[in-house]
Design an enzyme around this catalytic site. Sequence first.
Site, PDB file in Angstrom:
ATOM      1  N   SER A 145       7.325 -28.913  -2.385  1.00 49.29           N
ATOM      2  CA  SER A 145       6.460 -29.123  -1.216  1.00 49.29           C
ATOM      3  C   SER A 145       6.016 -30.566  -1.100  1.00 49.29           C
ATOM      4  O   SER A 145       5.793 -31.250  -2.113  1.00 49.29           O
ATOM      5  CB  SER A 145       5.229 -28.242  -1.370  1.00 49.29           C
ATOM      6  N   TYR A 169      -2.565 -25.607  -6.238  1.00 44.81           N
ATOM      7  CA  TYR A 169      -1.238 -25.239  -5.714  1.00 44.81           C
ATOM      8  C   TYR A 169      -0.252 -26.387  -5.950  1.00 44.81           C
ATOM      9  O   TYR A 169       0.851 -26.192  -6.483  1.00 44.81           O
ATOM     10  CB  TYR A 169      -1.354 -24.913  -4.212  1.00 44.81           C
ATOM     11  N   LYS A 173       3.314 -26.803  -8.312  1.00 50.35           N
ATOM     12  CA  LYS A 173       4.629 -27.256  -7.824  1.00 50.35           C
ATOM     13  C   LYS A 173       5.112 -28.459  -8.645  1.00 50.35           C
ATOM     14  O   LYS A 173       6.296 -28.560  -8.998  1.00 50.35           O
ATOM     15  CB  LYS A 173       4.554 -27.624  -6.336  1.00 50.35           C
TER      16      LYS A 173
HETATM   17  P1  NAD Z   1       5.830 -16.478   1.947  1.00 51.80           P
HETATM   18  O1  NAD Z   1       4.549 -16.075   1.310  1.00 51.80           O
HETATM   19  O2  NAD Z   1       6.079 -16.026   3.342  1.00 51.80           O
HETATM   20  O3  NAD Z   1       7.062 -16.043   1.041  1.00 51.80           O
HETATM   21  C1  NAD Z   1       6.976 -15.916  -0.351  1.00 51.80           C
HETATM   22  C2  NAD Z   1       7.591 -14.580  -0.731  1.00 51.80           C
HETATM   23  O4  NAD Z   1       7.509 -14.421  -2.146  1.00 51.80           O
HETATM   24  C3  NAD Z   1       6.868 -13.376  -0.098  1.00 51.80           C
HETATM   25  O5  NAD Z   1       7.825 -12.505   0.463  1.00 51.80           O
HETATM   26  C4  NAD Z   1       6.150 -12.727  -1.274  1.00 51.80           C
HETATM   27  O6  NAD Z   1       5.993 -11.323  -1.104  1.00 51.80           O
HETATM   28  C5  NAD Z   1       7.063 -13.096  -2.430  1.00 51.80           C
HETATM   29  N1  NAD Z   1       6.395 -13.126  -3.742  1.00 51.80           N
HETATM   30  C6  NAD Z   1       5.215 -13.693  -4.056  1.00 51.80           C
HETATM   31  N2  NAD Z   1       4.947 -13.525  -5.361  1.00 51.80           N
HETATM   32  C7  NAD Z   1       5.995 -12.839  -5.886  1.00 51.80           C
HETATM   33  C8  NAD Z   1       6.316 -12.349  -7.186  1.00 51.80           C
HETATM   34  N3  NAD Z   1       5.484 -12.533  -8.217  1.00 51.80           N
HETATM   35  N4  NAD Z   1       7.490 -11.711  -7.365  1.00 51.80           N
HETATM   36  C9  NAD Z   1       8.351 -11.506  -6.309  1.00 51.80           C
HETATM   37  N5  NAD Z   1       8.085 -11.926  -5.070  1.00 51.80           N
HETATM   38  C10 NAD Z   1       6.929 -12.591  -4.853  1.00 51.80           C
HETATM   39  O7  NAD Z   1       5.894 -18.077   1.867  1.00 51.80           O
HETATM   40  P2  NAD Z   1       6.910 -19.096   2.559  1.00 51.80           P
HETATM   41  O8  NAD Z   1       6.147 -19.865   3.571  1.00 51.80           O
HETATM   42  O9  NAD Z   1       8.149 -18.414   2.938  1.00 51.80           O
HETATM   43  O10 NAD Z   1       7.146 -20.085   1.335  1.00 51.80           O
HETATM   44  C11 NAD Z   1       8.245 -19.923   0.444  1.00 51.80           C
HETATM   45  C12 NAD Z   1       8.159 -20.971  -0.640  1.00 51.80           C
HETATM   46  O11 NAD Z   1       8.128 -22.268  -0.034  1.00 51.80           O
HETATM   47  C13 NAD Z   1       6.914 -20.887  -1.511  1.00 51.80           C
HETATM   48  O12 NAD Z   1       7.292 -21.160  -2.840  1.00 51.80           O
HETATM   49  C14 NAD Z   1       6.011 -21.969  -0.974  1.00 51.80           C
HETATM   50  O13 NAD Z   1       5.154 -22.491  -1.959  1.00 51.80           O
HETATM   51  C15 NAD Z   1       7.035 -23.016  -0.526  1.00 51.80           C
HETATM   52  N6  NAD Z   1       6.529 -23.896   0.549  1.00 51.80           N
HETATM   53  C16 NAD Z   1       6.030 -23.329   1.693  1.00 51.80           C
HETATM   54  C17 NAD Z   1       5.522 -24.174   2.685  1.00 51.80           C
HETATM   55  C18 NAD Z   1       4.933 -23.603   3.950  1.00 51.80           C
HETATM   56  O14 NAD Z   1       4.150 -24.315   4.613  1.00 51.80           O
HETATM   57  N7  NAD Z   1       5.265 -22.377   4.356  1.00 51.80           N
HETATM   58  C19 NAD Z   1       5.551 -25.567   2.522  1.00 51.80           C
HETATM   59  C20 NAD Z   1       6.093 -26.090   1.351  1.00 51.80           C
HETATM   60  C21 NAD Z   1       6.584 -25.238   0.364  1.00 51.80           C
HETATM   61  N1  UFG Z   2      -5.562 -28.040  11.462  1.00 54.44           N
HETATM   62  C1  UFG Z   2      -6.550 -27.898  12.423  1.00 54.44           C
HETATM   63  N2  UFG Z   2      -7.051 -26.653  12.645  1.00 54.44           N
HETATM   64  C2  UFG Z   2      -6.617 -25.540  11.965  1.00 54.44           C
HETATM   65  C3  UFG Z   2      -5.600 -25.703  10.990  1.00 54.44           C
HETATM   66  C4  UFG Z   2      -5.107 -26.968  10.763  1.00 54.44           C
HETATM   67  O1  UFG Z   2      -6.968 -28.869  13.039  1.00 54.44           O
HETATM   68  O2  UFG Z   2      -7.134 -24.435  12.213  1.00 54.44           O
HETATM   69  C5  UFG Z   2      -4.973 -29.379  11.238  1.00 54.44           C
HETATM   70  C6  UFG Z   2      -5.123 -29.903   9.820  1.00 54.44           C
HETATM   71  O3  UFG Z   2      -6.368 -30.550   9.651  1.00 54.44           O
HETATM   72  C7  UFG Z   2      -3.914 -30.842   9.715  1.00 54.44           C
HETATM   73  C8  UFG Z   2      -2.861 -30.155  10.594  1.00 54.44           C
HETATM   74  O4  UFG Z   2      -3.581 -29.278  11.454  1.00 54.44           O
HETATM   75  O5  UFG Z   2      -4.221 -32.085  10.300  1.00 54.44           O
HETATM   76  C9  UFG Z   2      -1.857 -29.337   9.784  1.00 54.44           C
HETATM   77  O6  UFG Z   2      -2.556 -28.435   8.941  1.00 54.44           O
HETATM   78  P1  UFG Z   2      -1.809 -27.214   8.197  1.00 54.44           P
HETATM   79  O7  UFG Z   2      -2.875 -26.459   7.457  1.00 54.44           O
HETATM   80  O8  UFG Z   2      -0.980 -26.465   9.160  1.00 54.44           O
HETATM   81  O9  UFG Z   2      -0.806 -27.952   7.213  1.00 54.44           O
HETATM   82  P2  UFG Z   2      -1.067 -28.977   6.016  1.00 54.44           P
HETATM   83  O10 UFG Z   2      -0.292 -30.221   6.345  1.00 54.44           O
HETATM   84  O11 UFG Z   2      -2.496 -29.138   5.720  1.00 54.44           O
HETATM   85  O12 UFG Z   2      -0.429 -28.232   4.769  1.00 54.44           O
HETATM   86  C10 UFG Z   2       0.721 -27.407   4.839  1.00 54.44           C
HETATM   87  C11 UFG Z   2       0.631 -26.364   3.730  1.00 54.44           C
HETATM   88  C12 UFG Z   2       0.724 -27.044   2.404  1.00 54.44           C
HETATM   89  C13 UFG Z   2       1.990 -27.840   2.337  1.00 54.44           C
HETATM   90  C14 UFG Z   2       2.030 -28.834   3.456  1.00 54.44           C
HETATM   91  C15 UFG Z   2       3.329 -29.587   3.435  1.00 54.44           C
HETATM   92  O13 UFG Z   2      -0.594 -25.643   3.837  1.00 54.44           O
HETATM   93  O14 UFG Z   2       0.735 -26.083   1.383  1.00 54.44           O
HETATM   94  O15 UFG Z   2       1.879 -28.173   4.704  1.00 54.44           O
HETATM   95  O16 UFG Z   2       4.398 -28.703   3.364  1.00 54.44           O
HETATM   96  F1  UFG Z   2       2.069 -28.492   1.178  1.00 54.44           F
END
Ligand code: NAD
Ligand code: UFG
Length: 369
Positions: A145, A169, A173
């Site tokens: 991430s 978190y 990572k």
């Molecule tokens: P998500 O929560 O939709 O998907 C994660 C999946 O993993 C879910 O289906 C959940 O049920 C499953 N899971 C959780 N714990 C588990 C366990 N112990 N055993 C088996 N399954 C388990 O999240 P996502 O947005 O699809 O994110 C996927 C990955 O990408 C995560 O590792 C997250 O940290 C990473 N990531 C997400 C974002 C984002 O903004 N969505 C950004 C950067 C990195």
């Molecule tokens: N924001 C608002 N109002 C809201 C939610 C968010 O103004 O209700 C703003 C935040 O302040 C920020 C922007 O929208 O400026 C994006 O916020 P997000 O919460 O959507 O995303 P972040 O960039 O804070 O973080 C997300 C995930 C992290 C991840 C990161 C990069 O939450 O875990 O993207 O992948 F690491």
Amino acid sequence: MATVLITGGAGFIGSHTCLVLLQAGHRLVILDDFSNSSPRAVERLAELAGLIPTGPGSWGDALRLVQGDIRHDHSLDLAFAAAQSSGPAGLDAPVEAVIHFAGLKAVGESVAEPLRYWDVNLHGSRTLLEAMERHSCRCLVFSSSATLYGYPETVPIPETAPVQPINPYGHTKAAVEMLLADVAGCGAGATAEMESPNGWRIARLRYFNPVGAHPSGQIGEDPDGIPNNLFPFVSQVAVGRRPSLRVFGSDWPTPDGTGVRDYIHVMDLAEGHRMALEALLAEEPQLLTLNLGSGRGISVLEVARAFEAASGRPIPVELVARRPGDAAVTVADPALAARRLGWRTQLGLDAICRDGWAWQSANPHGYAA
Ligand code: NAD
Ligand code: UFG
């Protein structure tokens, strides 16, 4: 064509990636405990891929679904067996690679429950790596991430920027990234492109802000409770589930004073996984670390306006104080992914909002409806 184990394949990014991989002809086993997802996501992605169910959790020789926890050896062994077994129980092909999405991802929750985050994200990853060793599989794509970069010193952010996460978190990572560098034999000095003397093929993919949905509106993001992230919140305002968007800070040093992020369409991200997987399988053992982002910054107010245009619904905004822990601007330097994989984003903000609205309007309560 490869046989791939997808942990967390029922989740937001996992479900879209599974669809892209199936459409490219890969065979998949999904392992998910459904702690943050629904089996309906898997049923729908299988249908979108044109697969016919052949039994519970089984779609011919293309897809198996195993419910289980990545922290449990038994669940992992079942998932590897579901690939290798012949007959109706299995795909008759051993797992060649793993894409590891399973994990916990909410920053605020990680501050409140650090032990659970370390357990699922780090212990879960270590248990998975041990299972991979047991089953002679040394190819892994890991969901990292942009949160690793904390408050970035330079924007756009290259992969060589310091890793300095600012919440539990992000710490988990960073820890898994270090673990993977050690497993690959690259150690602390790991840079973005390194050979692996230990024979591992590993990609650490650092996503920026994944948003949007499949254009069909059949699969998408389904957060539990009140969304923390901007896009799911905005789409719930549009569909009438929330009255207005609170904009966290209007005094940031950005063109309109609101926070700027690099939003990436989840279908572009899914393509990035396919390309990373295929590159790893084709190339020599290595440890590859790539930003997946667009390189373009978009403000909170730009998102609200674009979503209004796509949905035809008003998004009332309320300007409130900054959210603790936020950075003003995070934008990827995506040049390395372009050079190494030939990958770059194809879909911009309009497509993100159009497809996000297709999902939200067809599924106002997500998969629960
Ligand atoms: P998500 O929560 O939709 O998907 C994660 C999946 O993993 C879910 O289906 C959940 O049920 C499953 N899971 C959780 N714990 C588990 C366990 N112990 N055993 C088996 N399954 C388990 O999240 P996502 O947005 O699809 O994110 C996927 C990955 O990408 C995560 O590792 C997250 O940290 C990473 N990531 C997400 C974002 C984002 O903004 N969505 C950004 C950067 C990195
Ligand atoms: N924001 C608002 N109002 C809201 C939610 C968010 O103004 O209700 C703003 C935040 O302040 C920020 C922007 O929208 O400026 C994006 O916020 P997000 O919460 O959507 O995303 P972040 O960039 O804070 O973080 C997300 C995930 C992290 C991840 C990161 C990069 O939450 O875990 O993207 O992948 F690491």
